[in-house]
Enzyme design. Structure first.
Site: not given
Ligand code: M6R
Length: 611
Positions: A2, A488
């Site tokens: 959000c 990915k």
């Molecule tokens: O902001 P963050 O690095 O903590 O986020 C972690 C994951 O939510 C993030 O890497 C997610 O897996 C991505 N969609 C991967 O591409």
């Protein structure tokens, strides 16, 4: 999870809110809505809500022209409670429109609150947790906004960033937060609140990060802040350094493609400031050599791709610095009552610095007396503020849901930490150290070179776009890389993709392989090459279509696989930074070929600020 935005000032609010929401759509795009005050306290607030993307709200309001008024709040939703419908879209209102609220986060005790509020006569129009906040505010509001907000948030469990309008206070916007991000910003034209900086960058760079349980009050003259005792507090504003262009597509079809191409620069910006006279200098980290020598064990926690970075870092850190490293998913770590030994350094990796589980894991570690170090991309984010030590990556704003450049820069940060720890702890020779520094400095250019394989990856993507399943295999560090490759692909193409440690296949998974199964093998680790080739042969002989990703010079791979992609040579521990480039491009072009909205895949949001 959000996006919220609010504006009040000397301009029409609606177009500003719509622009702001457009820059926040990466946080959720199930529905969108706005509430506008037309400046007359006897007029009801104008509420406009749509299901689906923001463009529907643009159409409904003729690009913001139909709603007149110079203050308002807006929301773009990632659904948690209740389906993505108009009724569940924010803003939620109470008291026949006397109060309107937009919310990012989760109110955990909303069911109890709902029962209490229904007993008080409130009728609920939605299934959301947020509507309880609107009714609570209406219940407590007796003309004093600070008092009503304080009383309301005292009853809320969970996380929230709230934007609030009161019908009888035209020209004012209110905000408050706990564990979900909220910034305030001011310009000559007025004042803003937002979930993230890109929403306000076209208007101002003068930004203030709210701490937990702080209230902000916006008027056309600026922003003032209150604590939970209702007292005025002074807060510092900072000038955001990056440009608005950095958060725009700049001629690329998608943010993801742009961000893939930004990786050489992002790597350069992350690595170069820390190299002086051939040595890694981490002064800004503020960790003394004694502190580094006192570390006995490292515990890494993160989510998603950042967790994959930790999986890579484990191999590198253990090998270079001789330290035992445990890696946990943050969502598991925080609830499994981990046994934490003295001398353990807790490392949290997060692009956004706001991921709810990673933040909770950090707090858990701190509460249990651990020293903490965070690798974070977003300045001023919660994790950055709460960790004892911070290593900032310099990826710049990352907008696409699928991370690319943040992942690469997190890897770079981990390499530098591992090398620095190794030299301080005396576990790496000077000769090895210099060789690795040289190889590290070469990575940005090698990534640039690798981006030249884009056409080939596009061609391959065309061949695999109709696959039902994809298997990614690798050993050692290559296993960590295939975890990222599989995520990915699946997150943006919806193809079922799994990563396996190649040695594990024969313990069950190989039964899934049949004629035409798509298998991608990454093989860059010299010590493990022969073993992985055996695994490739096992899979190939069961009819799989094999794609190989290996380093230049390992041409024997071509005898075993159907297609080979080569990456330039580097030190073994740095290959994850190179193999990920073709994996990202493959995922991007498969997604494109399948007609998916690459930057906004279904059910996902960029920043996961709820559990
Ligand atoms: O902001 P963050 O690095 O903590 O986020 C972690 C994951 O939510 C993030 O890497 C997610 O897996 C991505 N969609 C991967 O591409």
């Amino acid at each position: 999870m959000c996006g919220i935005v609010g504006f009040t000032g000397r301009r029409q609010a609606c177009p500003i809110l719509l622009d702001g929401l457009e820059h926040l759509e990466y946080r959720g795009y199930d529905s969108a809505g706005i509430a506008i005050s037309d400046g007359n306290k006897d007029h009801p607030l104008h509420i406009r809500r749509v299901k689906g993307r923001l463009r529907a709200l643009r159409e409904m309001t003729h690009d913001g022209q139909t709603e007149q008024g110079s203050s308002g709040i807006g929301h773009t939703r990632w659904a948690t409670h209740g389906e993505p419908t108009v009724e569940n879209a924010h803003p939620h209102v109470s008291g026949e429109g006397r109060v309107a609220v937009v919310h990012n986060g989760i109110i955990e005790n909303y069911q109890d609150l709902r029962v209490t509020l229904e007993k008080r006569g409130y009728v609920f129009q939605s299934q959301t947790d947020t509507e309880t906040v609107a009714h609570l505010l209406d219940y407590y509001y007796k003309g004093d906004a600070v008092d009503a907000i304080m009383r309301t948030v005292m009853h809320l469990r969970g996380s929230f960033a709230l934007g609030i309008l009161f019908q009888d206070r035209p020209g004012e916007v209110w905000g408050v937060r706990r564990d979900s991000p909220l910034i305030a910003a001011t310009s000559d034209d007025g004042a803003f609140i937002a979930s993230d900086v890109p929403a306000i960058l076209p208007y101002t760079r003068n930004v203030c990060y709210l701490n937990n349980m702080e209230i902000v009050h916006l008027t056309e003259d600026g922003a003032e802040f209150f604590n939970m005792d209702g007292e005025h507090i002074d807060k510092d504003f900072q000038q955001v350094q990056w440009d608005v262009e950095a958060a725009e597509k700049g001629g690329y079809a998608h943010f993801m493609l742009k961000e893939i191409h930004e990786q050489p620069k992002a790597m350069q910006d992350t690595i170069h400031p820390h190299i002086r006279d051939g040595r890694i200098v981490l002064d800004e980290l503020g960790m003394s050599d004694e502190e580094i020598r006192a570390v006995r064990r490292i515990q890494m926690v993160a989510c998603g791709s950042a967790w994959h970075v930790c999986m890579t870092a484990r191999y590198v850190m253990e090998q270079m610095a001789g330290l035992p490293v445990d890696v946990d998913l943050a969502s598991e770590f925080r609830y499994r009552n981990p046994v934490l030994e003295e001398g353990t350094l807790l490392m949290v990796v997060s692009q956004s610095g706001e991921t709810a589980d990673s933040l909770a894991a950090l707090r858990y570690g701190k509460d249990h007396g651990m020293r903490t170090l965070a690798i974070v991309n977003v300045m001023g984010s919660s994790i950055a503020r709460e960790a004892d030590r911070v290593f900032y990556t310099s990826a710049g704003p990352e907008i696409a849901v699928a991370t690319t450049k943040a992942y690469s820069t997190q890897l770079a940060a981990c390499y530098m930490l591992a090398m620095h720890f190794a030299i301080v702890r005396g576990t790496m020779s000077e000769e090895d150290y210099s060789r690795h520094v040289t190889a590290l400095l070469a990575l940005p250019h090698q990534i640039e070179q690798l981006l030249g394989c884009e056409n080939r990856m596009q061609w391959l993507a065309g061949k695999y776009a109709n696959s039902r399943d994809a298997f990614f295999i690798g050993r050692g560090l290559d296993y960590a890389s295939v975890l990222e490759g599989a995520l990915k692909l699946k997150e943006i193409s919806y193809i079922h993709a799994e990563a396996y440690a190649a040695g594990e296949l024969k313990h069950g998974t190989i039964s899934l392989i049949e004629k035409g199964s798509m298998v991608l093998a990454v093989a860059t680790q010299k010590e493990l090459l022969e073993k992985e080739v055996s695994n490739i042969v096992e899979v190939k002989s069961r009819g799989a279509t094999m794609l190989g990703l290996t380093m230049e010079g390992n041409y024997a791979m071509e005898d075993q696989v159907d297609f080979t992609i080569y990456v330039p040579r580097t030190e073994d521990c740095f290959y994850p930074s190179l193999v990920v480039i073709p994996l990202q491009l493959l995922a991007y072009y498969v997604s494109l070929a399948r007609g998916i909205d690459v930057d906004k895949p279904r059910n996902l949001a960029k920043s996961v600020t709820v559990e």
